[in-house]
Every structure is written in structure tokens, then in C-alpha cells.
Scaffold this motif. Structure first.
Motif, PDB file in Angstrom:
ATOM      1  N   SER A 212       0.831  -1.201   0.000  1.00 47.21           N
ATOM      2  CA  SER A 212       0.000   0.000   0.000  1.00 47.21           C
ATOM      3  C   SER A 212       0.868   1.255   0.000  1.00 47.21           C
ATOM      4  O   SER A 212       1.947   1.288   0.590  1.00 47.21           O
ATOM      5  CB  SER A 212      -0.919   0.020   1.220  1.00 47.21           C
ATOM      6  OG  SER A 212      -1.845  -1.037   1.186  1.00 47.21           O
ATOM      7  N   ILE A 213       0.364   2.291  -0.652  1.00 48.79           N
ATOM      8  CA  ILE A 213       1.045   3.586  -0.662  1.00 48.79           C
ATOM      9  C   ILE A 213       0.557   4.382   0.547  1.00 48.79           C
ATOM     10  O   ILE A 213      -0.637   4.418   0.841  1.00 48.79           O
ATOM     11  CB  ILE A 213       0.750   4.347  -1.961  1.00 48.79           C
ATOM     12  CG1 ILE A 213       1.369   3.607  -3.153  1.00 48.79           C
ATOM     13  CG2 ILE A 213       1.280   5.769  -1.899  1.00 48.79           C
ATOM     14  CD1 ILE A 213       0.983   4.179  -4.487  1.00 48.79           C
ATOM     15  N   VAL A 214       1.473   5.006   1.260  1.00 53.50           N
ATOM     16  CA  VAL A 214       1.115   5.841   2.396  1.00 53.50           C
ATOM     17  C   VAL A 214       1.670   7.238   2.167  1.00 53.50           C
ATOM     18  O   VAL A 214       2.759   7.401   1.632  1.00 53.50           O
ATOM     19  CB  VAL A 214       1.636   5.237   3.731  1.00 53.50           C
ATOM     20  CG1 VAL A 214       3.150   5.105   3.727  1.00 53.50           C
ATOM     21  CG2 VAL A 214       1.191   6.068   4.921  1.00 53.50           C
ATOM     22  N   TYR A 215       0.888   8.238   2.525  1.00 57.18           N
ATOM     23  CA  TYR A 215       1.318   9.619   2.312  1.00 57.18           C
ATOM     24  C   TYR A 215       0.749  10.499   3.424  1.00 57.18           C
ATOM     25  O   TYR A 215      -0.230  10.151   4.083  1.00 57.18           O
ATOM     26  CB  TYR A 215       0.836  10.134   0.944  1.00 57.18           C
ATOM     27  CG  TYR A 215      -0.657  10.100   0.773  1.00 57.18           C
ATOM     28  CD1 TYR A 215      -1.461  11.186   1.111  1.00 57.18           C
ATOM     29  CD2 TYR A 215      -1.289   8.957   0.277  1.00 57.18           C
ATOM     30  CE1 TYR A 215      -2.824  11.137   0.967  1.00 57.18           C
ATOM     31  CE2 TYR A 215      -2.652   8.901   0.134  1.00 57.18           C
ATOM     32  CZ  TYR A 215      -3.430   9.995   0.474  1.00 57.18           C
ATOM     33  OH  TYR A 215      -4.793   9.950   0.339  1.00 57.18           O
ATOM     34  N   GLU A 216       1.401  11.626   3.622  1.00 62.18           N
ATOM     35  CA  GLU A 216       0.945  12.599   4.630  1.00 62.18           C
ATOM     36  C   GLU A 216       0.258  13.751   3.914  1.00 62.18           C
ATOM     37  O   GLU A 216       0.790  14.308   2.962  1.00 62.18           O
ATOM     38  CB  GLU A 216       2.118  13.108   5.446  1.00 62.18           C
ATOM     39  CG  GLU A 216       1.716  14.042   6.571  1.00 62.18           C
ATOM     40  CD  GLU A 216       2.899  14.545   7.383  1.00 62.18           C
ATOM     41  OE1 GLU A 216       2.693  15.253   8.385  1.00 62.18           O
ATOM     42  OE2 GLU A 216       4.048  14.226   6.996  1.00 62.18           O
ATOM     43  N   ASN A 217      -0.942  14.080   4.350  1.00 58.85           N
ATOM     44  CA  ASN A 217      -1.652  15.216   3.757  1.00 58.85           C
ATOM     45  C   ASN A 217      -1.913  16.288   4.810  1.00 58.85           C
ATOM     46  O   ASN A 217      -2.055  16.000   6.001  1.00 58.85           O
ATOM     47  CB  ASN A 217      -2.971  14.767   3.117  1.00 58.85           C
ATOM     48  CG  ASN A 217      -3.996  14.357   4.146  1.00 58.85           C
ATOM     49  OD1 ASN A 217      -3.887  13.304   4.765  1.00 58.85           O
ATOM     50  ND2 ASN A 217      -5.005  15.171   4.344  1.00 58.85           N
ATOM     51  N   ASP A 218      -1.977  17.514   4.342  1.00 56.73           N
ATOM     52  CA  ASP A 218      -2.218  18.649   5.237  1.00 56.73           C
ATOM     53  C   ASP A 218      -3.100  19.649   4.495  1.00 56.73           C
ATOM     54  O   ASP A 218      -2.696  20.248   3.492  1.00 56.73           O
ATOM     55  CB  ASP A 218      -0.882  19.298   5.623  1.00 56.73           C
ATOM     56  CG  ASP A 218      -1.048  20.402   6.668  1.00 56.73           C
ATOM     57  OD1 ASP A 218      -2.197  20.678   7.055  1.00 56.73           O
ATOM     58  OD2 ASP A 218      -0.036  20.982   7.073  1.00 56.73           O
TER      59      ASP A 218
END
Length: 229
Positions: free
Chosen positions: A128-134
Motif C-alpha cells: 500500500s502507498i502511504v502519504y501525509e496530507n495537510d
């Protein structure tokens, strides 16, 4: 019964999590979750981050009591005037409720990408791809629309009601990490290949990943964050 779409199930998940949906809706969600990895991940996200404000919980409770009161009044009414008054009151309540939810709860407005930051993109051990969003404008979002075009471009579109609300800690989907399971989404779309992942709409977006991109391995801390028994 026809297969229920992920969008419908994801709209029901907050109600399912708070145990305020009907038995039929609960059954539909649970049957869908058995086969859908992406909706399971959405439920995990809600369990980890989503906190329904106390005021809204109280409002839901009051709405339920009001509906029960109307039902009781209908069943025990013995005069035509009371029945007529009940019908008019129910219609007025329906219009007011629809207007309220249309303005404050129907997630139909796209979040502009200029207030979005995507960073720290990596890959979990399960692929799975994991990313941080703001989301930097200070307003809440509680729904992400999943969509894919014929070219294999997949879009994660954050949506809001017409009337926005200020984000409150722990910020839900406004700040934090999120995951995307490519293999699971391809299975949900009968094997259609995902070639790129974007945050936003086809016209206004941020590239998260595209096929051939070499993503770094997720840190141990992030792996632990998304490890569910």
C-alpha cells in the motif's frame, strides 16, 4: 441484490461506526466490507482519527427522539385534524432537515488543491502507498471520493459541504497519514490497471504516485500506525 458501490458504503461508514444506521444499512456495509479492502481501510481510518463532535451526537439523538415522537403521535391520533396537522408538521420537518443536511452535511464541494500539501510518500510492506496530507485552510473534510478514468488515472478527491466547518483536533482527514491499496482497488474495478494516483480532480490535482516511480520504504513508526490485527 445489485452490488453496492464503494461511494455509497463510504458515505454510510461514519453512521455505521457510530451505530446509528438502520439494520439494513448495517448489513449492507458488513457484506461489502467482507470483499472490499479499500472500504476496510476507510473504516480503519475512521476508527483511528474520526471523532464525531459531541454536539452532533446529541443532535442525532434528539433527531431520533423527534422521529419516534412523531411516529407515536401518528399511531395514537384519533381525529382527522390531528392527522392533518401531523402530516403538515412532518412535511415541514422534512424540508427543514433536507435543507440543513444539504448545506451542512452533503459533501459536494471540491477542496481546492492550493490549500493541500502532500508529502512523505512511501510504501508499506503490504504494497500500500502511504502519504501525509495537510489541508492548510483550517476547514474540515470527512469524505474522499474515489474515481478512475479510462487511462488508469486514479483520483482521490476531498469533498466538503457547501457550508464549511472549522477543523477540530485530532483533525480527521485534514492532517495526518493516509493509505491507498493499489491491488485492492484494481480488484474492485475488475482488474483495471491503475497507472497513476492523484489527490484532487482531473483538472486540479497533485501527483502522489505513478507506475515506475520508486517509492521509499515506510518507516517502522508508519508501519505500526497502519498495522491492524
Amino acid at each position: 441484490m445489485s452490488k453496492v458501490s464503494c461511494e455509497i458504503v463510504q458515505d454510510l461508514l461514519p453512521l455505521y461506526y457510530d451505530n446509528v444506521c438502520s439494520d439494513d444499512s448495517k448489513r449492507i456495509v458488513e457484506e461489502h466490507l467482507v470483499e472490499c479492502e479499500s472500504c476496510k481501510e476507510e473504516l480503519y481510518r475512521i476508527k483511528a482519527d474520526f471523532i464525531l463532535p459531541k454536539e452532533e451526537m446529541e443532535r442525532n439523538k434528539n433527531d431520533g427522539n423527534a422521529i419516534k415522537g412523531i411516529s407515536s403521535f401518528w399511531n395514537h391520533s384519533k381525529t382527522k385534524s390531528f392527522i392533518k396537522g401531523g402530516i403538515i408538521s412532518a412535511l415541514l420537518l422534512s424540508f427543514i432537515t433536507l435543507g440543513y443536511y444539504g448545506l451542512f452535511h452533503w459533501h459536494i464541494t471540491n477542496v481546492p488543491i492550493e490549500v493541500v500539501e502532500i508529502k512523505n510518500v512511501s510504501k508499506l510492506e503490504n504494497g500500500s502507498i502511504v502519504y501525509e496530507n495537510d489541508i492548510t485552510d483550517g476547514y474540515s473534510i470527512y469524505r474522499i471520493k474515489y474515481d478512475m478514468d479510462e487511462k488508469g488515472n486514479f483520483y482521490l478527491t476531498p469533498l466538503r459541504p457547501i457550508i464549511k466547518s472549522k477543523a477540530q483536533p485530532p483533525y480527521s482527514m485534514v492532517k495526518g497519514y493516509d493509505i491507498f491499496n493499489i491491488e485492492g482497488q484494481e480488484m474492485n474495478r475488475e482488474g483495471a490497471e491503475i497507472k497513476a494516483l492523484y489527490y484532487g480532480t482531473p483538472e486540479d490535482n497533485i501527483l502522489i504516485w505513478k507506475k515506475g516511480m520508486d517509492l521509499p520504504k515506510a518507516s517502522e513508526e508508519i508501519e505500526d500506525m497502519f498495522h491492524f490485527e
